[in-house]
Design an enzyme around this catalytic site. Structure first.
Site, PDB file in Angstrom:
ATOM      1  N   ASN A   8       0.788  -1.174   0.041  1.00 34.32           N
ATOM      2  CA  ASN A   8       0.148   0.020  -0.027  1.00 34.32           C
ATOM      3  C   ASN A   8       0.955   1.143   0.064  1.00 34.32           C
ATOM      4  O   ASN A   8       1.692   1.665   1.008  1.00 34.32           O
ATOM      5  CB  ASN A   8      -0.900  -0.069   1.148  1.00 34.32           C
ATOM      6  CG  ASN A   8      -1.850   0.895   1.289  1.00 34.32           C
ATOM      7  OD1 ASN A   8      -1.814   2.138   0.547  1.00 34.32           O
ATOM      8  ND2 ASN A   8      -2.443   1.331   2.706  1.00 34.32           N
ATOM      9  N   LYS A  10      -0.017   4.251  -0.480  1.00 35.33           N
ATOM     10  CA  LYS A  10      -0.571   5.502   0.463  1.00 35.33           C
ATOM     11  C   LYS A  10      -0.592   6.644  -0.313  1.00 35.33           C
ATOM     12  O   LYS A  10      -0.703   6.686  -1.778  1.00 35.33           O
ATOM     13  CB  LYS A  10      -0.050   5.412   1.870  1.00 35.33           C
ATOM     14  CG  LYS A  10      -0.030   4.329   2.714  1.00 35.33           C
ATOM     15  CD  LYS A  10       0.003   4.526   4.232  1.00 35.33           C
ATOM     16  CE  LYS A  10       0.074   2.935   4.702  1.00 35.33           C
ATOM     17  NZ  LYS A  10       0.172   3.377   6.161  1.00 35.33           N
ATOM     18  N   HIS A  95      -9.415   0.402   4.859  1.00 38.76           N
ATOM     19  CA  HIS A  95      -8.269   0.802   5.867  1.00 38.76           C
ATOM     20  C   HIS A  95      -8.417   1.585   7.037  1.00 38.76           C
ATOM     21  O   HIS A  95      -9.222   2.530   6.982  1.00 38.76           O
ATOM     22  CB  HIS A  95      -7.265   1.327   4.837  1.00 38.76           C
ATOM     23  CG  HIS A  95      -5.771   1.440   5.593  1.00 38.76           C
ATOM     24  ND1 HIS A  95      -5.357   2.236   6.304  1.00 38.76           N
ATOM     25  CD2 HIS A  95      -4.830   0.587   5.338  1.00 38.76           C
ATOM     26  CE1 HIS A  95      -4.057   1.979   6.887  1.00 38.76           C
ATOM     27  NE2 HIS A  95      -3.631   1.027   5.897  1.00 38.76           N
ATOM     28  N   GLU A  97      -6.835   4.049   8.357  1.00 38.06           N
ATOM     29  CA  GLU A  97      -6.731   5.635   7.939  1.00 38.06           C
ATOM     30  C   GLU A  97      -7.800   6.186   7.518  1.00 38.06           C
ATOM     31  O   GLU A  97      -8.144   7.216   7.801  1.00 38.06           O
ATOM     32  CB  GLU A  97      -5.293   5.526   7.319  1.00 38.06           C
ATOM     33  CG  GLU A  97      -3.988   5.569   7.835  1.00 38.06           C
ATOM     34  CD  GLU A  97      -2.895   4.973   6.992  1.00 38.06           C
ATOM     35  OE1 GLU A  97      -2.923   5.138   5.774  1.00 38.06           O
ATOM     36  OE2 GLU A  97      -2.066   4.473   7.629  1.00 38.06           O
ATOM     37  N   GLU A 168      -4.979  -5.891  10.711  1.00 41.34           N
ATOM     38  CA  GLU A 168      -4.100  -4.772  10.891  1.00 41.34           C
ATOM     39  C   GLU A 168      -4.506  -4.067  12.197  1.00 41.34           C
ATOM     40  O   GLU A 168      -5.216  -3.006  12.183  1.00 41.34           O
ATOM     41  CB  GLU A 168      -4.076  -3.804   9.646  1.00 41.34           C
ATOM     42  CG  GLU A 168      -3.862  -4.412   8.498  1.00 41.34           C
ATOM     43  CD  GLU A 168      -3.202  -3.233   7.516  1.00 41.34           C
ATOM     44  OE1 GLU A 168      -2.042  -3.391   6.870  1.00 41.34           O
ATOM     45  OE2 GLU A 168      -4.073  -2.287   7.243  1.00 41.34           O
ATOM     46  N   GLY A 174       2.640   1.577  11.152  1.00 39.99           N
ATOM     47  CA  GLY A 174       3.528   2.489  10.888  1.00 39.99           C
ATOM     48  C   GLY A 174       4.213   2.826  12.367  1.00 39.99           C
ATOM     49  O   GLY A 174       5.134   3.725  12.365  1.00 39.99           O
ATOM     50  N   SER A 215       3.576  -2.890  10.755  1.00 43.48           N
ATOM     51  CA  SER A 215       4.901  -2.968  10.908  1.00 43.48           C
ATOM     52  C   SER A 215       5.935  -4.094  10.463  1.00 43.48           C
ATOM     53  O   SER A 215       6.562  -4.619  11.125  1.00 43.48           O
ATOM     54  CB  SER A 215       5.262  -2.673  12.461  1.00 43.48           C
ATOM     55  OG  SER A 215       5.056  -1.284  12.587  1.00 43.48           O
ATOM     56  N   GLY A 236       3.009  -1.196   4.459  1.00 43.38           N
ATOM     57  CA  GLY A 236       2.909   0.064   3.891  1.00 43.38           C
ATOM     58  C   GLY A 236       4.487   0.309   3.880  1.00 43.38           C
ATOM     59  O   GLY A 236       4.979   0.270   2.799  1.00 43.38           O
ATOM     60  N   GLY A 237       5.093   0.738   5.005  1.00 43.43           N
ATOM     61  CA  GLY A 237       6.478   1.199   4.787  1.00 43.43           C
ATOM     62  C   GLY A 237       7.327   0.422   3.916  1.00 43.43           C
ATOM     63  O   GLY A 237       8.309   0.857   3.027  1.00 43.43           O
TER      64      GLY A 237
HETATM   65  C1  PEP Z   1      -0.519  -0.205   6.529  1.00 42.09           C
HETATM   66  O1  PEP Z   1      -0.744   0.857   6.631  1.00 42.09           O
HETATM   67  O2  PEP Z   1      -1.686  -0.869   6.103  1.00 42.09           O
HETATM   68  C2  PEP Z   1       0.560  -0.827   7.054  1.00 42.09           C
HETATM   69  C3  PEP Z   1       0.666  -2.077   7.510  1.00 42.09           C
HETATM   70  O3  PEP Z   1       1.582   0.116   7.220  1.00 42.09           O
HETATM   71  P1  PEP Z   1       3.068  -0.345   7.846  1.00 42.09           P
HETATM   72  O4  PEP Z   1       3.590  -1.753   7.208  1.00 42.09           O
HETATM   73  O5  PEP Z   1       4.032   0.834   7.518  1.00 42.09           O
HETATM   74  O6  PEP Z   1       2.891  -0.484   9.259  1.00 42.09           O
END
Ligand code: PEP
Length: 257
Positions: A8, A10, A95, A97, A168, A174, A215, A236-237
């Site tokens: 993702n 974002k 999601h 967010e 999640e 994050g 994470s 994400g990251g």
């Molecule tokens: C996400 O936002 O769906 C996510 C899993 O982010 P991260 O991997 O950065 O924690």
């Protein structure tokens, strides 16, 4: 069932940066085979160029959201048919967010999941508790309720359809502090049971997959994505850079070969 890695992106990258990274990824996965489903979800603004960049690639294109209606007076929204037109195959829905910053409700998520399935898009439905809910030991009931509500309008997946649920925990996204493998595994089992109750054991086993997100990195992914646990990860990251995305893929492939 084939494992899956979903990145993702974002609102992190420009169109040019997205194309640059997809070009590198495309090259990186060239000799990778088809052992793992790979999905990248760039911003809407990069989807058209992403489609061109990924033509004949093994990487599939995902969107980060969609609206439920096919067409109409819905300012700023993007429909499932518009996504299909851009070569999108998967869509992240609900999601945290979006739930947190944009007021997305379970009812809205439910309408989106139903519509995605009806339009031949594979939904990746996100559920996850807050830190506060976990401190109050409510994580199981929160996840069951969120999932039941998200799937309330969704008919059972048909023969060629898949439905993914991403666990999640909001406190793990994050933060660099993922759920422990034991916490994550317990929640996976709760999700599988809920899917079995909704669709029956057969469909839950073959047409539904459960992903972990929060994470995830190249060091810890093997704690979650394994043949006896999660079928994939939503990242994400760690999905933003081609080299880390490829390291995640390599770990998944090792676990499943
Ligand atoms: C996400 O936002 O769906 C996510 C899993 O982010 P991260 O991997 O950065 O924690």
């Amino acid at each position: 069932m084939k494992p899956i890695l979903v990145a993702n992106w974002k609102m992190q990258l420009s169109q040019a940066e997205s194309v640059e990274r997809l070009t590198a990824l495309r090259l990186g996965v060239k000799d990778f085979g088809y052992a793992v489903h790979m999905v990248v979800c760039p911003s809407f603004t990069a989807l058209e160029r992403a489609k061109e960049t990924l033509i004949t690639s093994k990487i599939q294109l995902g969107a980060q959201d969609m609206f439920w209606a096919e067409q109409g007076a819905f300012t700023g929204e993007v429909s499932p048919t518009q996504l299909r037109e851009l070569g999108v195959t998967h869509v992240i829905l609900g999601h945290s967010e979006r739930r947190e910053f944009l007021g997305e409700t379970d009812k809205m998520v439910a309408q989106k999941v139903e519509s995605a399935m009806a339009h031949g898009l594979t939904p990746i439905v996100c559920v996850g508790e807050t830190a506060h809910q976990r401190n109050d030991n409510q994580q199981e009931s929160v996840i069951v309720q969120e999932l039941e509500r998200a799937l309330q309008c969704t008919p059972p997946p048909s023969e060629n359809q898949m439905l993914y649920v991403a666990y999640e925990p909001m406190w793990a996204i994050g933060t660099g502090e993922p759920a422990s493998p034991a916490q994550a595994e317990l929640m996976r089992q709760v999700i599988v049971r809920t899917l079995q109750e909704k669709f029956g054991a057969e469909l839950a086993a073959h047409r539904c997959g459960v992903l972990y997100g929060g994470s995830v990195d190249a060091e810890n992914i093997s704690h979650y994505v394994r043949p006896d646990s999660y079928q994939g990860a939503l990242v994400g990251g760690a999905g933003l850079k081609p080299e880390t995305f490829l390291a995640l893929l390599t770990s998944i492939k090792q676990q499943f070969s």
